[in-house]
Write an enzyme that holds these catalytic residues in place. Structure first.
Site, PDB file in Angstrom:
ATOM      1  N   HIS A 103      44.036  42.099  38.292  1.00 47.19           N
ATOM      2  CA  HIS A 103      42.817  42.452  37.041  1.00 47.19           C
ATOM      3  C   HIS A 103      41.519  41.593  37.827  1.00 47.19           C
ATOM      4  O   HIS A 103      40.629  42.408  37.737  1.00 47.19           O
ATOM      5  CB  HIS A 103      43.268  41.692  35.906  1.00 47.19           C
ATOM      6  CG  HIS A 103      42.294  41.570  34.853  1.00 47.19           C
ATOM      7  ND1 HIS A 103      41.942  42.812  33.850  1.00 47.19           N
ATOM      8  CD2 HIS A 103      41.060  40.924  34.573  1.00 47.19           C
ATOM      9  CE1 HIS A 103      40.979  42.805  33.251  1.00 47.19           C
ATOM     10  NE2 HIS A 103      40.347  41.427  33.452  1.00 47.19           N
ATOM     11  N   GLU A 104      41.627  40.449  37.904  1.00 39.62           N
ATOM     12  CA  GLU A 104      40.243  39.737  38.619  1.00 39.62           C
ATOM     13  C   GLU A 104      39.725  40.484  39.667  1.00 39.62           C
ATOM     14  O   GLU A 104      38.624  40.553  40.188  1.00 39.62           O
ATOM     15  CB  GLU A 104      40.347  38.105  38.741  1.00 39.62           C
ATOM     16  CG  GLU A 104      40.876  37.474  37.341  1.00 39.62           C
ATOM     17  CD  GLU A 104      40.050  37.696  36.053  1.00 39.62           C
ATOM     18  OE1 GLU A 104      38.631  37.860  36.328  1.00 39.62           O
ATOM     19  OE2 GLU A 104      40.396  37.657  34.973  1.00 39.62           O
TER      20      GLU A 104
ATOM     21  N   HIS B  55      37.589  43.306  39.218  1.00 42.71           N
ATOM     22  CA  HIS B  55      36.081  42.708  39.007  1.00 42.71           C
ATOM     23  C   HIS B  55      35.385  42.656  40.129  1.00 42.71           C
ATOM     24  O   HIS B  55      34.335  42.774  40.367  1.00 42.71           O
ATOM     25  CB  HIS B  55      36.045  41.434  38.032  1.00 42.71           C
ATOM     26  CG  HIS B  55      36.355  41.746  36.783  1.00 42.71           C
ATOM     27  ND1 HIS B  55      35.651  42.624  35.775  1.00 42.71           N
ATOM     28  CD2 HIS B  55      37.380  40.945  35.905  1.00 42.71           C
ATOM     29  CE1 HIS B  55      36.301  42.400  34.447  1.00 42.71           C
ATOM     30  NE2 HIS B  55      37.264  41.332  34.663  1.00 42.71           N
TER      31      HIS B  55
ATOM     32  N   HIS C 125      34.272  45.406  41.853  1.00 38.15           N
ATOM     33  CA  HIS C 125      33.074  46.048  41.321  1.00 38.15           C
ATOM     34  C   HIS C 125      31.854  45.376  41.778  1.00 38.15           C
ATOM     35  O   HIS C 125      30.557  46.133  42.052  1.00 38.15           O
ATOM     36  CB  HIS C 125      33.252  45.787  39.635  1.00 38.15           C
ATOM     37  CG  HIS C 125      32.469  46.531  38.803  1.00 38.15           C
ATOM     38  ND1 HIS C 125      32.418  46.419  37.347  1.00 38.15           N
ATOM     39  CD2 HIS C 125      31.688  47.912  39.098  1.00 38.15           C
ATOM     40  CE1 HIS C 125      31.718  47.511  36.878  1.00 38.15           C
ATOM     41  NE2 HIS C 125      31.163  48.164  37.892  1.00 38.15           N
TER      42      HIS C 125
HETATM   43 ZN    ZN Z   1      38.592  40.864  33.014  1.00 32.59          ZN
END
Ligand code: ZN
Length: 680
Positions: free
Chosen positions: A469-470, A473, A476
């Protein structure tokens, strides 16, 4: 007087801060020098005698404050990841000064008039990203009060300064309280069920905290503690749960509820000044959700189905346990159902998830297959604390060139430390900006318990998920191709920013990835197919409970931020209980994931009236997962499409426009409901 390394540009690769040279006494002078320099630059923009153009207004505004931005990024990373008392004190001192500085910019009528006077549609040399910068800049000015009369502006500035103080105090008290609430046990017998590795970590933690012996269980930020799934002794479970649940709600030096209630009231007043009926209504202006009604509609649709599922799950667990289930019993028996009915043993599974392997052969490998990235660890570069690791991120070149080119740096800080804020997050030391010729330096923080000396770090399934998940980011930020830093990477609306990170979670179980990284720590054997299928089959088990925990937090957030201007809350715990019950959630059955007294996202972070975002952006996520599955899954071509239309765009165009460009249509919410087991 030695020179302040924060005041000179870094000469390290990608502008990485020179951590060993930076000490705490450098921050305050650097912040103040940064603010002074920024004020001079802004004055020059506002009083420029030349005709106002895009160049000498919006672009100049965007480029101004470079020093301050740099100091802020370095400091915000350090205070979150290694927030020593000295740094917390700096944060409390500088936060109101920064709030006042921001007000001196956004409440500056001359500057606002100068910017608003430029007709960006009339200049044929400007492209869509330039015009987007102008629109977004003016919107920010309006939302921060540029249009208000002088009296309202003065009151707004007072509120902003006070809010900055309260937010910093809440964060500091919460970290201290979390450390203080760790639960000490005298004997290993009370901790039956804990693995050898965890027992050794707990003994080390007790020693590090100054106990003469025994075992210390440190707490994660959530209400429901991971320890509860394995502790066999019911009373030990109760002690851990109650310590977590009480955090911040006892009057004393770490009491946070007064800070929460005051923040909620001041935010309501601020929203009122700006012409809105509540903070939630105001915050939604800058989100992708159309309005508060649309958010409530989604939550209301999910609550009855999720709580009905949670009740059914509890019935299953009670018949197994043979006694009524308290919140501290749920994780233990839920894990037992997983083992006995689905043949998934969470503890045994950890042997397949060794941190370094999950990272290199899982998270990094997925980014390689999708986006052509590779990662080279740079032990020659220094992190800010022991255990921090730095990788150079390389991207493969197109057909005409060969080899790889440097893209940026990835800073990984995976283990917990007493000075680290709870939870997991991504942050940036530097944002990608073509206009400034700057490449990204991004960080991921997790709170994996530090293994005892010489032991491998074995992760839970949840921690593996968090790592993916991290890193979503991080991608991104890394893959941004924005010209302007303020539109770059994760600078998208709050209810959109979780979407790319949620999508990245899908690769965790992708066959070509999971068979690479999920290998037994001792034998090296690949996890077997039957076990993977069992994990998949069990994934809906407990989903009613998990969704209800989440909804509790999301609805609490909306309750605090739907206060009308002028309201105050005198009894925060009663307010909390009343609003949960009114929403159809029973905290005795399923406590909320966070409580008002330890809800960092909304009282010490940027998620006020934004915790709904996780569910909102999961609509896009579930829809995107369907797209990948229907189009051949993990291919370089699919990754390229997601990168080109979505990840690289940041906020350089309307994110929902990026979504439609990637997907070819709007998201269908049915995918979300099916995934969470909420369809009739
Ligand atoms: Zn998050």
């Amino acid at each position: 007087m030695t020179t302040n390394p924060l005041l000179t540009p870094s000469t390290l690769p990608y502008g990485l801060p020179d951590f060993p040279a930076i000490s705490d006494e450098h921050f305050l002078p650097a912040f103040r020098a940064g603010m002074a320099e920024h004020r001079t630059e802004l004055k020059a923009i506002a009083t420029d005698p030349a005709d106002a153009t895009f160049e000498n207004t919006f672009r100049a505004f965007e480029r101004s404050g470079a020093l301050l931005r740099w100091v802020q990024m370095v400091f915000s990373n350090l205070v979150a990841a290694d927030g020593t008392d000295a740094r917390q004190a700096i944060d409390e001192e500088v936060s109101p000064e920064l709030a006042a500085h921001a007000d001196s910019i956004y409440l500056d009528g001359a500057l606002y008039q100068r910017l608003a006077g430029v007709d960006v549609t009339a200049d044929p040399r400007l492209d869509a990203e330039d015009r987007r910068l102008a629109e977004e800049t003016l919107k920010t000015f309006r939302l921060l009060g540029a249009d208000l009369d002088p009296d309202s502006q003065r009151r707004l500035a007072v509120l902003n300064e006070r809010l900055a103080v309260l937010t910093a105090q809440y964060g500091r008290r919460m970290v201290a309280e979390n450390t203080n609430s760790a639960v000490w046990f005298a004997t290993a017998g009370e901790l039956a069920g804990l693995s050898e590795q965890d027992l050794a970590s707990a003994a080390a933690a007790a020693h590090a905290a100054g106990h003469p012996g025994g075992f210390l269980l440190t707490l994660s930020m959530f209400t429901s503690q991971p320890w509860l799934a394995v502790l066999e002794d019911r009373d030990s479970r109760r002690r851990v749960h109650e310590a977590a649940w009480r955090r911040g709600s006892t009057k004393g030096e770490h009491y946070t509820l007064d800070l929460a209630a005051e923040q909620a009231s001041l935010r309501a007043e601020k929203a009122g000044l700006l012409g809105y009926t509540s903070w939630a209504e105001y915050a939604l202006v800058d989100r992708t959700a159309p309005d508060l009604a649309a958010v409530r509609e989604l939550l209301d649709r999910v609550v009855p189905a999720a709580t009905a599922n949670a009740r059914r799950e509890r019935d299953t667990v009670e018949s197994l346990a043979g006694h009524p289930i308290e919140p501290w019993d749920w994780p233990f028996y839920a894990a037992r159902v997983e083992r006995e009915q689905y043949h998934v043993d969470a503890t045994a599974l950890r042997s397949y998830f060794e941190l370094d392997r999950v990272l290199q052969d899982g998270v990094f490998a997925a980014a390689g297959a999708l986006y052509g990235l590779s990662f080279r660890e740079r032990p020659d570069l220094n992190g800010y604390a022991p255990g921090v690791r730095i990788w150079e991120v390389l991207v493969e070149q197109g057909a005409e060139a060969s080899g790889s080119a440097g893209l940026g740096l990835f800073v990984g800080d995976f283990f917990t430390r007493p000075t680290k804020s709870g939870g997991a997050w991504m942050n940036s030391f530097r944002e990608a900006s073509a206009d400034l010729s700057e490449r990204p330096v991004v960080s991921n923080n997790l709170n994996i318990p530090q293994p005892a000396d010489g032991e491998p770090a074995l992760l839970t399934v949840d921690q593996v998920n968090t790592l993916f998940h991290e890193f979503g980011h991080a991608l991104h930020g890394l893959l941004s191709s924005a010209r302007y830093a303020s539109l770059s990477g994760t600078a998208v609306p709050r209810d959109f920013v979780e979407f790319p990170s949620q999508v990245n979670e899908m690769w965790m179980y992708w066959p070509q990835i999971v068979t690479r990284y999920a290998r037994h720590v001792e034998s090296g054997e690949v996890i077997d197919q039957e076990l993977l299928e069992a994990i998949e089959a069990s994934s809906l088990w407990g989903e009613g409970h998990r969704t209800t925990e989440y909804l509790g937090a999301a609805l609490l957030d909306l309750a605090w931020h739907s206060l009308a201007p002028g309201s105050t809350v005198s009894d925060p715990l009663a307010f909390e209980a009343e609003h949960l019950m009114a929403a159809g959630l029973d905290p005795e059955l399923v406590p909320p994931r966070y409580r008002s007294s330890y809800f960092k996202h909304i009282f010490a972070g940027g998620y006020a009236a934004g915790y709904y975002s996780y569910l909102w952006s999961e609509m896009l996520d579930a829809d995107t997962v369907e797209w990948f599955r229907a189009n051949g899954g993990m291919t370089r071509q699919n990754g390229e499409r997601f990168r080109a239309e979505l990840l690289s765009r940041g906020n350089t165009r309307d994110p929902m426009e990026s979504y439609r460009a990637f997907r070819g249509q709007d998201a269908d919410p049915e995918h979300l409901l099916r995934r969470r087991g909420l369809l009739g």
